[in-house]
Design a protein around this motif. Structure first.
Motif, short mmCIF file in Angstrom:
data_model
loop_
_atom_site.label_atom_id
_atom_site.label_comp_id
_atom_site.label_asym_id
_atom_site.label_seq_id
_atom_site.Cartn_x
_atom_site.Cartn_y
_atom_site.Cartn_z
N LEU A 40 104.77 -29.88 97.05
CA LEU A 40 103.44 -30.03 96.47
C LEU A 40 102.37 -29.28 97.24
O LEU A 40 101.46 -28.69 96.63
N LEU A 41 102.45 -29.30 98.57
CA LEU A 41 101.39 -28.73 99.38
C LEU A 41 101.56 -27.23 99.61
O LEU A 41 100.57 -26.50 99.70
N LEU A 42 102.82 -26.77 99.74
CA LEU A 42 103.05 -25.35 100.03
C LEU A 42 102.49 -24.43 98.95
O LEU A 42 101.83 -23.43 99.27
N PRO A 43 102.71 -24.69 97.64
CA PRO A 43 102.15 -23.78 96.63
C PRO A 43 100.63 -23.77 96.65
O PRO A 43 100.02 -22.71 96.41
N VAL A 44 99.99 -24.90 96.92
CA VAL A 44 98.53 -24.93 97.00
C VAL A 44 98.05 -24.08 98.17
O VAL A 44 97.08 -23.33 98.06
N LEU A 45 98.76 -24.18 99.30
CA LEU A 45 98.40 -23.39 100.48
C LEU A 45 98.60 -21.90 100.22
O LEU A 45 97.75 -21.07 100.58
N LEU A 46 99.72 -21.53 99.58
CA LEU A 46 100.00 -20.13 99.28
C LEU A 46 98.98 -19.56 98.30
O LEU A 46 98.71 -18.35 98.31
N PHE A 47 98.42 -20.39 97.46
CA PHE A 47 97.39 -19.92 96.53
C PHE A 47 96.04 -19.83 97.21
O PHE A 47 95.31 -18.85 97.07
N TRP A 48 95.69 -20.87 97.98
CA TRP A 48 94.33 -20.97 98.51
C TRP A 48 94.05 -19.95 99.61
O TRP A 48 92.96 -19.37 99.65
N LEU A 49 95.01 -19.71 100.50
CA LEU A 49 94.77 -18.79 101.62
C LEU A 49 94.40 -17.38 101.16
O LEU A 49 93.35 -16.85 101.56
N PRO A 50 95.23 -16.71 100.34
CA PRO A 50 94.82 -15.37 99.87
C PRO A 50 93.59 -15.42 98.97
O PRO A 50 92.79 -14.49 98.95
N TYR A 51 93.43 -16.52 98.23
CA TYR A 51 92.24 -16.69 97.39
C TYR A 51 90.98 -16.71 98.25
O TYR A 51 89.96 -16.09 97.93
N TYR A 52 91.05 -17.39 99.39
CA TYR A 52 89.90 -17.49 100.30
C TYR A 52 89.69 -16.17 101.05
O TYR A 52 88.56 -15.69 101.19
#
Length: 492
Positions: free
Chosen positions: A431-443
């Motif tokens: 649950l957390l890994l995909p959110v992290l993979l999306f948010w980091l490059p997004y930020y």
């Protein structure tokens, strides 16, 4: 005799394979329980003063009693999905001179020893202390109100046992809860106000405690009567004979040597209630995105949309995949004694989850209505589920040694048999890994949504490139724990 039962249960616990699953997991579960308990104590201690500050001029006790019904409803819902029912191997006890009632009373008493029964006290006791110190409430009224909360909590415990055991009780309880929420949400009937007066009456009139005590006695007797009527050796060993319908699954032969495993899984889903329910529930995951895509609030929080996109195509993967290899627990020993490559067994489960993700992605096509950017998130989520989450799910199965009895009658819509807290820990990276993979490059890309989508999609492709490596490592983990798994599935 009760002392003897406790001794037997303790020996069963420390000698079982689950006790040897790993100290790290037990430490993490203890830390999680301690954290939740600590937060409950802090919330209870600050509840009275918080209400006093936010809603001045209104008795905090009246406010708490107005909303406590929703606490109890949430408590019952969480219990249904997470609380493990008390079990005991009663077959050996049926042939020796032990009173049947003694065993049943022990089982029901065992259900009381649960974190779910302790959690409300961790909130209620600090609240009562702060309310008595700061609010000058009569001590007798406070104590009897607290005792009422304890009695109602125990009543929910025994109601949950009945809900888990009886479909009739489940449907009645579910209908009642849905009706209460609907009446409150649509303004048909103010449940909070009227229920608040009932609970406030327990505070104002301490002798009203006889009502929750009577409800507790009724539920205890209902549980006792239910178990007593089914406490027979014949019911434990009898088998129902059912007609089995065959079907043509030759289309699966294209998968070669894995076709045998795939056919077995398809037949299992088709013929058994529990896996059929899993398929139905996984279909409902497709509508998860509606909750997020229709809410304009989440348009400025794309990380939450990415989180929802993962769920849309991961229904079958999360619900069916997390119970690998428990689905095969009844014949797992036989499978391990055959000349069957473990790699093919695991690969067949992986292909089954991948096919389910692809089908879910196709069925999610109507989400194009919300925009191609939303559909691109779903596509990236599907890629991540295939390339990463499928392998994490298979790896988690190596730690899942709770058997599933497919031939036993399953409860309505769900069955917590085969569920254990370890799955919650395994679910965190999914649950957390995909959110992290999306948010980091997004930020890092100055809040560019496309950067997050591309990273999420590429991570799935990378996982597919290293598919053989991941499957080999997962196979090694299964091989190391094979005999522990066989022993755990053989436990009764």
């Amino acid at each position: 005799m009760i002392q003897k039962f406790i001794s037997l249960q303790w020996k069963e616990f420390i000698r079982s394979s689950s006790f040897q699953k790993g100290v790290a997991i037990k430490v993490l579960l203890f830390i999680a329980a301690a954290y939740i308990g600590g937060m409950a104590i802090i919330a209870g201690a600050g509840l009275y003063l918080g209400i006093k500050k936010m809603i001045p001029g209104i008795d905090p006790m009246l406010v708490v009693n107005s909303f406590i019904i929703f606490w109890f409803m949430a408590d019952l819902l969480i219990r249904y999905f997470m609380q493990q029912m008390p079990v005991m191997n009663i077959k050996p006890l049926m042939t020796i001179p032990i009173k049947q009632k003694t065993v049943i009373h022990f089982l029901l008493g065992k259900s009381v020893i649960s974190f779910f029964n302790l959690l409300p006290l961790l909130v209620a006791i600090p609240y009562c202390v702060t309310a008595y110190i700061n609010g000058n409430y009569p001590l007798l009224n406070i104590l009897f109100w607290l005792l009422s909360i304890i009695v109602i909590t125990l009543s929910l415990n025994f109601l949950n046992v009945l809900v888990n055991k009886s479909n009739t009780v489940f449907y009645i309880t579910a209908t009642l809860l849905v009706s209460i929420v609907a009446c409150q949400y649509f303004g048909i009937y103010n449940i909070a106000q009227h229920a608040g007066m009932v609970f406030y009456g327990l505070y104002m009139n301490p002798y009203y405690i006889v009502i929750p005590i009577a409800i507790l006695a009724i539920l205890y007797y209902a549980n006792f009567n239910y178990l007593n009527n089914r406490f027979y050796l014949d019911s434990a060993i009898s088998k129902k004979v059912k007609e089995v319908n065959t079907s043509d699954l030759s289309w699966l032969d294209r998968f070669g040597s894995m076709a045998t495993f795939l056919k077995n899984d398809v037949r299992m889903i088709w013929r058994n209630k529990r896996p059929r329910q899993v398929v139905i529930m996984s279909f409902l995951f497709l509508f998860y995105g509606v909750l997020f895509f229709t809410n304009k609030l989440y348009n400025d929080m794309p990380a939450f949309l990415a989180f929802a996109s993962i769920f849309i195509t991961a229904g079958f993967l999360f619900s069916f995949g997390q119970l690998v290899p428990s689905w095969d627990s009844e014949h797992y020993k036989m499978m391990m004694s055959q000349n069957i490559p473990y790699r093919q067994y695991l690969e067949s489960k992986w292909y089954l989850m991948v096919i389910a993700v692809v089908i879910s992605f196709v069925l999610s096509t109507p989400y194009i209505y919300f925009g191609w950017d939303k559909y691109a998130m779903i596509a990236a989520g599907a890629s991540f589920n295939i390339g990463i989450n499928s392998f994490v799910t298979l790896f988690g199965g190596a730690l899942n040694r709770v058997p599933i009895k497919l031939n036993e009658r399953a409860k309505a819509f769900s069955n917590t048999q085969g569920f254990n807290p370890t799955q919650l820990l395994i679910a965190l990276p999914k649950l957390l890994l995909p959110v992290l993979l999306f948010w980091l490059p997004y930020y890092l890309a100055n809040y560019n949504v496309n950067a997050g989508i591309i990273t999420l999609a590429v991570s799935g492709v990378v996982g597919l490139v290293f598919r053989n490596y991941f499957l080999t490592q997962i196979e090694n983990v299964y091989q190391k724990g094979k005999y522990k798994t066989v022993a755990a599935f053989d436990e009764k």
